[in-house]
Design an enzyme around this catalytic site. Structure first.
Site, short mmCIF file in Angstrom:
data_model
loop_
_atom_site.label_atom_id
_atom_site.label_comp_id
_atom_site.label_asym_id
_atom_site.label_seq_id
_atom_site.Cartn_x
_atom_site.Cartn_y
_atom_site.Cartn_z
N TYR A 1 -34.81 3.52 -4.83
CA TYR A 1 -34.84 4.22 -6.12
C TYR A 1 -35.42 3.27 -7.16
O TYR A 1 -34.82 2.26 -7.51
CB TYR A 1 -33.42 4.64 -6.50
CG TYR A 1 -33.26 5.36 -7.83
CD1 TYR A 1 -34.33 5.93 -8.51
CD2 TYR A 1 -32.00 5.48 -8.39
CE1 TYR A 1 -34.16 6.59 -9.71
CE2 TYR A 1 -31.79 6.14 -9.59
CZ TYR A 1 -32.88 6.69 -10.25
OH TYR A 1 -32.69 7.35 -11.45
N ARG B 1 -34.72 2.13 -16.68
CA ARG B 1 -33.31 1.77 -16.74
C ARG B 1 -33.02 0.38 -16.17
O ARG B 1 -32.08 -0.27 -16.59
CB ARG B 1 -32.47 2.81 -15.98
CG ARG B 1 -32.38 4.15 -16.71
CD ARG B 1 -31.48 5.12 -15.94
NE ARG B 1 -31.36 6.39 -16.65
CZ ARG B 1 -30.43 6.68 -17.56
NH1 ARG B 1 -29.53 5.75 -17.88
NH2 ARG B 1 -30.39 7.85 -18.14
N LYS C 1 -37.20 7.35 -4.15
CA LYS C 1 -37.17 8.17 -5.36
C LYS C 1 -37.94 7.39 -6.42
O LYS C 1 -37.49 6.33 -6.87
CB LYS C 1 -35.73 8.43 -5.81
CG LYS C 1 -35.64 9.18 -7.14
CD LYS C 1 -34.19 9.33 -7.60
CE LYS C 1 -34.12 10.03 -8.95
NZ LYS C 1 -32.71 10.14 -9.45
N ILE D 1 -35.82 14.70 -6.73
CA ILE D 1 -34.38 14.56 -6.95
C ILE D 1 -34.19 14.92 -8.42
O ILE D 1 -34.54 14.15 -9.31
CB ILE D 1 -33.89 13.15 -6.61
CG1 ILE D 1 -34.09 12.91 -5.10
CG2 ILE D 1 -32.42 12.98 -6.99
CD1 ILE D 1 -33.74 11.51 -4.63
N TYR E 1 -30.30 -5.46 -14.59
CA TYR E 1 -29.81 -6.62 -15.35
C TYR E 1 -30.26 -7.95 -14.78
O TYR E 1 -30.72 -8.83 -15.53
CB TYR E 1 -28.27 -6.61 -15.49
CG TYR E 1 -27.78 -7.63 -16.49
CD1 TYR E 1 -27.84 -7.37 -17.85
CD2 TYR E 1 -27.29 -8.87 -16.07
CE1 TYR E 1 -27.43 -8.31 -18.78
CE2 TYR E 1 -26.88 -9.82 -16.99
CZ TYR E 1 -26.95 -9.54 -18.34
OH TYR E 1 -26.55 -10.47 -19.25
N THR F 1 -27.63 8.37 -11.42
CA THR F 1 -27.61 8.24 -12.88
C THR F 1 -26.98 9.48 -13.52
O THR F 1 -26.11 9.38 -14.39
CB THR F 1 -29.04 8.07 -13.42
OG1 THR F 1 -29.64 6.94 -12.81
CG2 THR F 1 -29.03 7.88 -14.93
N THR F 2 -27.41 10.66 -13.06
CA THR F 2 -26.90 11.92 -13.61
C THR F 2 -25.42 12.08 -13.33
O THR F 2 -24.70 12.72 -14.10
CB THR F 2 -27.69 13.10 -13.03
OG1 THR F 2 -29.08 12.86 -13.19
CG2 THR F 2 -27.33 14.40 -13.71
#
Length: 298
Positions: free
Chosen positions: A137, A142, A165, A207, A111, A48-49
């Protein structure tokens, strides 16, 4: 790595970009070197980052290649390779394996809103198709879909699925994961805010977004906890909290890229639909002051 494959402080790397929006290879290589020099335990490109959602397939693979080549085996590279399409996730994982990464990070499909048995089939398909460790993850803020601890426990039985994560921020979930998945399954926090209590509840590391500008601080916190120096770990945890709050005041990675720019490491550019931080705004002023307070900026 002896014992568990993934533990300690892994940096969720930003993806440096030029003013015209291209991946900035020299800045990315310098970032990797600076992180390793600061004692970081591992690197996570294209999460994401790292703005993976706005990288093309070719750019995604290129970023992983630059990071893996620069790291040169000195620390593990846990490459983001997730997708909401199982076939695409398998393709990305195969490409990452060819580049020599240590493992792939596989996000809960976004989604689609898959049911729990759909999640099991998705992750098992990836783990079956590519002979490479997988770290799950879970970031329901999100992806909308939340992967339940019982689902993770089922997946943990697969020989290639080695950790998770967890970005729920829910410490009860951390305890459930440790209880259900056993001592050998790696539990990595995806939430800098809860790092110390996450470790105390059975977690193995983080993380981290905050370790982009402050890698040594996060490593010191982790090392203090592992050494049983809980007062020191607590002090370091509270020391990093103000920076953490500021870095998440705008959607990630807007503020962390601004912080890295202030430290002279890269530009502020992010991909649309995000926008760069206004360096004259109040948030930028607070961020500069915090970096100075932490002795990261003169």
């Amino acid at each position: 790595m002896a014992g568990k494959q993934f533990r300690g402080v892994f940096t969720a790397l930003v993806t440096p970009m030029t003013a015209d929006g291209r991946v900035d290879d020299p800045a990315l290589a310098r970032l990797v070197e600076a992180q390793i020099e600061a004692g970081i335990h591992g690197l996570v490109p294209c999460g994401t980052t790292g703005e993976a959602a706005t990288l093309s397939h070719a750019e995604h693979i290129h970023v992983v290649e630059v990071v893996t080549r620069t790291a040169a085996g000195r620390v593990p590279v846990l490459a983001g390779a997730g997708s909401n399409a199982t076939r695409e996730a398998i393709e990305l994982a195969r490409a990452c394996k060819e580049l020599g990464v240590s493992a792939t990070l596989q996000v809960v499909p976004y989604y689609n809103k898959p049911p729990q048995d759909g999640l099991i089939r998705h992750f098992e398909a990836i783990a079956d198709a590519v002979a490479l460790p997988v770290v799950l993850y879970n970031v329901p803020g999100r992806t909308v879909t939340n992967m339940l601890p019982t689902t993770v426990a089922h997946l943990a039985k697969h020989e290639n699925i080695v950790g998770i994560k967890d970005a729920t921020g829910d410490l009860h979930v951390t305890a459930q994961l440790r209880e259900l998945c056993g001592p050998d399954f790696s539990l990595m926090s995806g939430d800098d805010f809860t790092l110390l209590p996450f470790l105390a509840t059975g977690g193995d590391g983080v993380i981290s977004v905050v370790s982009n500008p402050a890698p040594a601080l996060l490593v010191s916190l982790y090392d203090a906890f592992c050494a049983g120096k809980l007062d020191d770990a607590r002090a370091l945890h509270f020391r990093q909290l103000r920076l953490t709050r500021l870095l998440f005041s705008d959607p990630n990675p807007i503020a962390v890229k601004a912080a890295m720019h202030m430290l002279g490491q890269l530009g502020v550019a992010v991909r649309l639909p995000l926008r760069p931080l206004d360096l004259d705004a109040d948030l930028a002023s607070s961020l500069r002051a915090c970096l100075r307070e932490l002795a990261l900026l003169d």
